[in-house]
Design a protein around this motif. Structure first.
Motif, short mmCIF file in Angstrom:
data_model
loop_
_atom_site.label_atom_id
_atom_site.label_comp_id
_atom_site.label_asym_id
_atom_site.label_seq_id
_atom_site.Cartn_x
_atom_site.Cartn_y
_atom_site.Cartn_z
N ALA A 279 0.86 -1.06 -0.24
CA ALA A 279 -0.21 -0.48 0.26
C ALA A 279 0.67 1.09 -0.07
O ALA A 279 0.29 2.20 -0.36
CB ALA A 279 -0.90 -0.26 0.88
N PHE A 280 2.10 0.44 0.39
CA PHE A 280 2.75 2.06 0.77
C PHE A 280 3.09 2.63 -0.63
O PHE A 280 3.77 1.94 -2.00
CB PHE A 280 3.87 1.97 1.14
N ALA A 281 3.01 3.93 -1.14
CA ALA A 281 2.85 4.45 -2.41
C ALA A 281 3.48 5.67 -2.23
O ALA A 281 3.80 6.80 -3.56
CB ALA A 281 1.67 4.19 -2.75
N THR A 282 3.89 6.78 -1.61
CA THR A 282 4.71 8.12 -1.27
C THR A 282 6.34 8.18 -1.68
O THR A 282 6.74 6.74 -0.80
CB THR A 282 4.37 8.92 -0.25
N PHE B 290 10.48 4.68 5.28
CA PHE B 290 9.41 3.00 5.52
C PHE B 290 11.32 2.28 5.62
O PHE B 290 11.05 1.77 5.67
CB PHE B 290 9.12 3.91 3.89
N ARG B 291 11.93 2.66 5.07
CA ARG B 291 13.85 2.37 4.94
C ARG B 291 13.53 2.26 6.28
O ARG B 291 14.14 1.11 6.42
CB ARG B 291 14.87 3.00 4.03
N ILE B 292 13.38 3.08 6.65
CA ILE B 292 14.40 2.57 8.62
C ILE B 292 13.13 1.76 9.12
O ILE B 292 13.74 0.56 9.38
CB ILE B 292 14.25 3.88 9.15
N LYS B 293 12.03 1.62 8.80
CA LYS B 293 11.25 0.49 9.43
C LYS B 293 11.05 -0.57 9.15
O LYS B 293 11.40 -1.55 10.29
CB LYS B 293 9.30 0.78 8.97
N ALA C 101 9.98 -6.18 -0.50
CA ALA C 101 10.21 -4.30 0.94
C ALA C 101 11.44 -3.65 0.10
O ALA C 101 10.90 -2.63 -0.50
CB ALA C 101 10.95 -4.06 2.25
N GLU C 102 12.63 -4.48 -0.43
CA GLU C 102 13.71 -3.69 -1.37
C GLU C 102 12.80 -3.20 -2.77
O GLU C 102 13.24 -2.38 -2.86
CB GLU C 102 14.05 -4.65 -1.23
N THR C 103 12.17 -4.43 -3.77
CA THR C 103 11.61 -3.65 -4.28
C THR C 103 11.27 -2.97 -4.49
O THR C 103 11.45 -1.72 -5.41
CB THR C 103 11.20 -4.87 -5.66
#
Ligand code: PHE
Length: 338
Positions: free
Chosen positions: A9-12, A21-24, A61-63
């Protein structure tokens, strides 16, 4: 699975949110790292399935992160695309030459064409080079013609001083070389005078020296006449008046017809139509001998002028102090000159 949904869902692509996002998920203390820790504790039969899910999750997550990073980068470039690269750049300020440098360069140019070289010497001089070798006898009143800044005594006598003229360079040149000499000596000189519009404790000179066999007063006159025509233009009149200097015999001062009022009378020439610009004369045989030159074989002429005086006449500058105060309103007026 819950996380997988969140990732999908994350799109921003906003920089700060993407970083969060990266840290999480991917950070060194992120969820994936935790899951891998957990993975170590599960039993061998679960390892297979859990490992598979975990790897897929990590990949997801990486992609996602890489994709969004891309978008972010391209957004940045499109945001900046209203940059007009054809606009001219910011100008930068180029300084201008100091009027005294302009005058010095011009004088050097003229004499270079006549075969003169440029010679330089120290501004801190001893009595010998500034006075004695130049035929100033000790205790002679001629030494008072030039109010000297003495710096140091030797054996109770004033010895080291700030040079009062660049004639000292002539002495050094003659001592260290063999005739013929044909040189000019530009440089700063010092005299102990009260500072006013008309006098300063330092100023700049160009002196000249020509020593060879058969150098005559006619050579002196013609050289200086030619110099004035080059500097102030064809037709500038000159006149020589007898004068006195310890180091030349005979001595003269040279005036030029006023370049500002054309001789009709102005402040600069004190309404006489003439302005003195230099002192000159035939090198005194004593000076030649003091410098180890055979005065029976060689003769020479010398001259000396103040650069400030020449600049005053050329640019109509009426206050000597302007030359050393670094007022940019004054200096900027010379931007157009070379
Ligand atoms: N040295 C003299 C001065 O400073 C100028 C000068 C030089 C005069 C050479 C004659 C010959 O006043």
């Amino acid at each position: 699975d819950q996380y997988a949904a969140e990732i999908k869902a994350f799109a921003t692509a906003k920089a700060d949110e993407l970083e969060a996002f990266r840290i999480k998920f991917l950070g060194t203390k992120g969820i994936i790292k935790d899951l891998f820790e957990e993975f170590k504790t599960v039993g061998p039969e679960e390892k297979r399935t859990f490992g598979k899910v975990l790897n897929e999750f990590k990949k997801l997550a990486e992609t996602k992160y890489n994709e969004l990073k891309e978008t972010q980068n391209s957004e940045l470039t499109t945001q900046n695309s209203d940059l007009d690269l054809t606009l001219p750049g910011d100008g930068f300020n180029v300084g201008s030459r100091h009027p005294l440098s302009l005058v010095r360069n011009e004088i050097i140019d003229i004499f270079k064409r006549l075969g003169f070289v440029v010679a330089e010497g120290p501004e801190i001089e001893d009595d010998w080079h500034n006075f004695s070798a130049l035929n100033f006898p000790e205790e002679h009143p001629a030494r008072d013609m030039q109010d000297t800044f003495f710096i140091k005594k030797n054996n109770g006598k004033d010895d080291i001083a700030l040079r009062t003229h660049t004639s000292s360079v002539q002495v050094r040149m003659m001592e260290h070389g063999k005739p013929p000499f044909r040189a000019i000596m530009p440089g700063r000189v010092y005299r102990n005078e009260a500072i006013s519009a008309r006098a300063h404790c330092f100023f700049h000179q160009v002196e000249g020296l020509y020593v060879d066999e058969n150098v005559s007063f006619a050579d002196l006159k013609q050289t200086l006449y030619h110099f004035v025509q080059e500097l102030y233009g064809e037709g500038t009149k000159v006149r020589f008046r007898p004068s006195y200097f310890p180091f030349t015999e005979p001595s003269a001062e040279m005036d030029v017809s006023c370049t500002i009022c054309g001789g009709s009378g102005c402040n600069m020439c004190k309404y006489s139509g003439w302005v003195e610009i230099l002192g000159c004369g035939m090198v005194d045989p004593n000076v030649l001998e003091n410098c180890g030159i055979d005065s029976n074989k060689f003769t020479g002429f010398a001259f000396g002028m103040g650069m400030e005086r020449i600049a005053n006449l050329k640019y109509v500058i009426r206050d000597l102090r302007l030359f050393s105060e670094n007022d940019s309103r004054f200096l900027k007026q010379f931007t157009a000159e070379m």
